[in-house]
Motif scaffolding. Structure first.
Motif, PDB file in Angstrom:
ATOM      1  N   CYS B 124       0.831  -1.217   0.000  1.00  0.00           N
ATOM      2  CA  CYS B 124       0.000   0.000   0.000  1.00  0.00           C
ATOM      3  C   CYS B 124       0.860   1.260   0.000  1.00  0.00           C
ATOM      4  CB  CYS B 124      -0.904   0.039   1.223  1.00  0.00           C
ATOM      5  SG  CYS B 124      -2.022  -1.338   1.323  1.00  0.00           S
ATOM      6  N   GLU B 125       2.175   1.084  -0.073  1.00  0.00           N
ATOM      7  CA  GLU B 125       3.080   2.228   0.094  1.00  0.00           C
ATOM      8  C   GLU B 125       2.726   3.409  -0.794  1.00  0.00           C
ATOM      9  OE1 GLU B 125       4.046  -0.891  -0.253  1.00  0.00           O
ATOM     10  OE2 GLU B 125       5.940  -1.333   0.759  1.00  0.00           O
ATOM     11  N   HIS B 126       2.263   3.106  -2.028  1.00  0.00           N
ATOM     12  CA  HIS B 126       2.034   4.198  -2.973  1.00  0.00           C
ATOM     13  C   HIS B 126       0.574   4.597  -3.074  1.00  0.00           C
ATOM     14  CE1 HIS B 126       6.169   3.770  -3.811  1.00  0.00           C
ATOM     15  NE2 HIS B 126       6.031   2.522  -4.227  1.00  0.00           N
ATOM     16  N   LYS B 127      -0.231   4.081  -2.160  1.00  0.00           N
ATOM     17  CA  LYS B 127      -1.635   4.479  -2.158  1.00  0.00           C
ATOM     18  C   LYS B 127      -1.812   5.777  -1.369  1.00  0.00           C
ATOM     19  CE  LYS B 127      -3.919   0.051  -2.710  1.00  0.00           C
ATOM     20  NZ  LYS B 127      -4.708  -0.961  -2.033  1.00  0.00           N
ATOM     21  N   TYR B 128      -2.851   6.505  -1.729  1.00  0.00           N
ATOM     22  CA  TYR B 128      -3.184   7.717  -0.994  1.00  0.00           C
ATOM     23  C   TYR B 128      -4.156   7.380   0.124  1.00  0.00           C
ATOM     24  CZ  TYR B 128      -0.670  10.459  -4.369  1.00  0.00           C
ATOM     25  OH  TYR B 128       0.333  10.995  -5.113  1.00  0.00           O
ATOM     26  N   PRO B 129      -4.186   8.186   1.192  1.00  0.00           N
ATOM     27  CA  PRO B 129      -5.013   7.849   2.357  1.00  0.00           C
ATOM     28  C   PRO B 129      -6.447   7.462   2.012  1.00  0.00           C
ATOM     29  CG  PRO B 129      -3.642   9.716   2.878  1.00  0.00           C
ATOM     30  CD  PRO B 129      -3.365   9.385   1.438  1.00  0.00           C
ATOM     31  N   ARG B 130      -7.088   8.167   1.055  1.00  0.00           N
ATOM     32  CA  ARG B 130      -8.495   7.849   0.788  1.00  0.00           C
ATOM     33  C   ARG B 130      -8.658   6.497   0.107  1.00  0.00           C
ATOM     34  NH1 ARG B 130      -6.873  11.677  -1.994  1.00  0.00           N
ATOM     35  NH2 ARG B 130      -6.279  11.247  -4.131  1.00  0.00           N
ATOM     36  N   GLN B 131      -7.558   5.909  -0.380  1.00  0.00           N
ATOM     37  CA  GLN B 131      -7.651   4.587  -1.008  1.00  0.00           C
ATOM     38  C   GLN B 131      -7.453   3.470   0.016  1.00  0.00           C
ATOM     39  OE1 GLN B 131      -4.426   5.642  -3.674  1.00  0.00           O
ATOM     40  NE2 GLN B 131      -5.803   5.532  -5.429  1.00  0.00           N
ATOM     41  N   LEU B 132      -7.227   3.837   1.283  1.00  0.00           N
ATOM     42  CA  LEU B 132      -6.972   2.837   2.315  1.00  0.00           C
ATOM     43  C   LEU B 132      -8.234   2.587   3.132  1.00  0.00           C
ATOM     44  CD1 LEU B 132      -3.647   4.374   3.697  1.00  0.00           C
ATOM     45  CD2 LEU B 132      -3.837   2.455   2.110  1.00  0.00           C
ATOM     46  N   SER B 133      -8.327   1.401   3.725  1.00  0.00           N
ATOM     47  CA  SER B 133      -9.445   1.105   4.619  1.00  0.00           C
ATOM     48  C   SER B 133      -9.234   1.842   5.938  1.00  0.00           C
ATOM     49  CB  SER B 133      -9.514  -0.395   4.880  1.00  0.00           C
ATOM     50  OG  SER B 133      -8.451  -0.771   5.727  1.00  0.00           O
ATOM     51  N   GLY B 134     -10.290   1.903   6.744  1.00  0.00           N
ATOM     52  CA  GLY B 134     -10.195   2.595   8.022  1.00  0.00           C
ATOM     53  C   GLY B 134      -9.076   2.056   8.894  1.00  0.00           C
ATOM     54  N   GLY B 135      -8.967   0.715   8.938  1.00  0.00           N
ATOM     55  CA  GLY B 135      -7.923   0.093   9.750  1.00  0.00           C
ATOM     56  C   GLY B 135      -6.536   0.430   9.235  1.00  0.00           C
TER      57      GLY B 135
END
Lengths: 232, 351
Positions: B124-135
């Motif tokens: 997930c290193e290159h994902k932006y915060p909104r692309q991540l799950s809450g956890g």
């Protein structure tokens, strides 16, 4: 056709937009932090040029910058520089008139900014300057760009204050809007029409740009590969 | 190592008066209803808000002292703050967010890699915060905080932004992390169950006033004040007057009761948890005649709202919670006798 008015209008609008960009953001950032009463008073003063008739702005500018007035006289004596009736006089006029558009849009963007982001940066040990340029500005990017485009458009179309402080001298102080009036006044209907069309074209492009910025998908397209890139 | 907080701040609407100490290697809960000053207390410790007066000392290092005019900036305090919404920078990737926390530039890459691995964020290193799950967002925020090597950890309602089905897993992971953290941890919540599961000590905050740090078991078994009792989840409270050391008169229930716990001189209320109220077959000491007003069936239990004698009809003053089968076995009576055994009664003082 003499394209001087187009070139003159563009350079006036460009210079005033650069000035307004920094002044507007600066004012927006610091006014938002002030106590309510002072904030209210300053807000009125800074927004006033938006609602005042441009001729009133022109009047104030002439009182300030005219060759026999305080600032104008000082510049004339110190640098032998006239501040009125030259091409760059119009910069004062368009900068003052367009300033509130930048200031208000930037302030709106700053007020919608999540304060916790700034606090998080602080507790993580980052300087306030870093937070401003690396977090606050990128997060408020759309509002700030929209404000800049609007200010540029307003500066480009400025007529009232400009005609008072810069007048109309063909090849010297003529801008698109003063040229339209001059040609119309002297009965050159076709000439006026040409400049009207130029003006319509530019305004349409500007508004289109603003709309596109508002609708633009917020997802950044560029994948950032290096871990530390963009952190310092 | 410990964190000593003793601060006062006037907000007009309410006065914050927080005095407590949080030990290293332990999780200290700050329990209070919303708007009681929990978050403000954390902000004062972090240096985001400035108290009117008082001291904040972290392991002998003075962070704030109004008398000596010491007020370190948030940057100097080395306090890790997990915000309710995690406050991840939306314009930066996960890895960049963590890298922001690393103060030593030469260690940045290595540290980010290590934290990404230990927080199970690989890929997930290159994902932006909104692309991540809450956890994942919460883990990123925690990794970013640990990257800045804080000396104290402060968590502001860390589960409020999560869906309830995610909460349990995230809470278990967080519990592991909190166990390993060497410094003091402050955990702000309004949820008594979170306090029970995650904290070893707890400080109750009621409209800006801190009521001193106590053990978590103590809060649940013998809360001393009305607000502590309500915050620990007790649903039944009556105004009370002391009669003798082990007897009191419960004004709202219109009865005299015997208690096992000795009563303080300044007794003002008495409480009993809903699941300790027992239906019995007839009158006797510590028993009340009640009228059933409403029955609410929950997933595994039944909650019976009852009015007591002397109480106006329709106004339930006693709440009884019992297993569904147990209530069904009673056959849905309109009236019943309820027992409040002396060992279950909680004598309470005003705050």
């Amino acid at each position: 056709m003499d394209w001087y008015p187009l070139w003159n209008s563009l350079r006036i609008a460009a210079v005033s937009t650069v000035v307004i960009f920094f002044l507007g953001i600066f004012a927006a950032y610091y006014v938002a932090k002030l106590p309510r009463l002072i904030k209210g008073v300053l807000d009125v003063i800074l927004t006033l040029p938006l609602v005042l008739p441009p001729t009133v702005v022109g009047y104030f500018l002439l009182r300030l910058l005219g060759p026999k007035r305080t600032v104008g006289l000082w510049f004339l004596e110190m640098f032998d520089l006239r501040l009125t009736m030259v091409w760059y006089s119009a910069i004062f006029a368009s900068a003052v008139v367009a300033f509130p558009l930048m200031y208000r849009t930037a302030r709106g963007a700053f007020e919608a900014f999540d304060k916790n982001l700034a606090y998080a940066g602080q507790t993580l040990g980052r300087s306030n300057t870093w937070i401003f340029w690396r977090v606050r500005m990128p997060c408020c990017k759309q509002g700030i760009i929209a404000g800049t485009v609007l200010a540029f458009a307003r500066a480009l179309g400025e007529y009232g204050a400009t005609s008072m402080i810069a007048g109309y001298t063909p090849g010297k102080t003529a801008t698109i809007s003063t040229t339209v009036y001059q040609l119309w006044r002297t009965g050159d209907d076709a000439g006026a029409m040409r400049w009207v069309l130029v003006n319509l074209g530019i305004s349409a492009v500007v508004l289109l740009a603003v709309n596109m910025l508002e609708k633009k998908d917020k997802r950044p397209r560029r994948r950032v590969e290096a871990v530390s890139e963009g952190v310092d | 190592m410990s964190l000593l907080v003793d601060i006062k701040k006037d907000f007009g609407r309410f006065r914050l008066d927080a005095h407590f100490e949080a030990e290293s290697g332990a999780v200290t809960g700050l329990l209070g209803a919303s708007g009681c000053g929990k978050s403000v207390t954390l902000k004062c410790v972090a240096g985001i808000e400035k108290p009117d007066s008082g001291r904040i000392v972290l392991d002998g290092r003075v962070l704030f002292d109004s008398e000596k005019r010491i007020d370190l900036t948030p940057q100097q305090r080395r306090v890790g703050y997990l915000f309710q919404n995690y406050a991840l920078f939306p314009n930066m990737t996960l890895a960049q967010n963590i890298a922001v926390g690393v103060r030593d530039r030469s260690k940045r890459r290595e540290m980010v890699e290590r934290l990404v691995k230990s927080f199970y964020l690989e890929g997930c290193e290159h994902k932006y915060p909104r692309q991540l799950s809450g956890g994942q967002q919460q883990r990123t925020a925690l990794a970013r905080i640990l990257a800045s090597e804080p000396e104290v950890l402060m968590l502001d309602e860390p589960f409020s932004a999560l869906d309830s089905y995610l909460k349990w897993q995230v809470e278990l992971e967080l519990a592991d992390l909190l166990d390993k953290f060497p410094g003091p941890v402050l955990f702000v919540t309004h949820d008594r169950d979170e306090v029970h599961r995650l904290c070893s000590r707890v400080c109750v905050l009621d409209s800006g006033r801190a009521q001193g740090v106590q053990g978590v078991m103590e809060l649940f078994n013998s809360p001393r004040t009305l607000s502590a009792c309500l915050l620990s989840g007790c649903k039944n409270v009556s105004r009370a007057r002391r009669v003798s050391e082990h007897r009191l008169e419960a004004a709202d229930w219109q009865t005299e009761l015997e208690t096992a716990l000795p009563m303080p001189e300044e007794l003002a209320y008495v409480g009993i948890r809903a699941h300790f109220v027992k239906p019995v077959d007839g009158p006797g000491p510590n028993r009340l005649k009640c009228r059933v007003e409403r029955v609410v069936t929950e997933a595994f239990s039944t909650v019976v709202m009852m009015s007591t004698q002397g109480g106006s009809e329709g106004y339930a003053r006693l709440r009884m919670e019992l297993p569904q089968e147990r209530w069904e076995a009673l056959g849905g009576p309109r009236e019943l006798w309820a027992e409040l055994s002396p060992g279950d009664l909680l004598p309470l003082t005003r705050d």
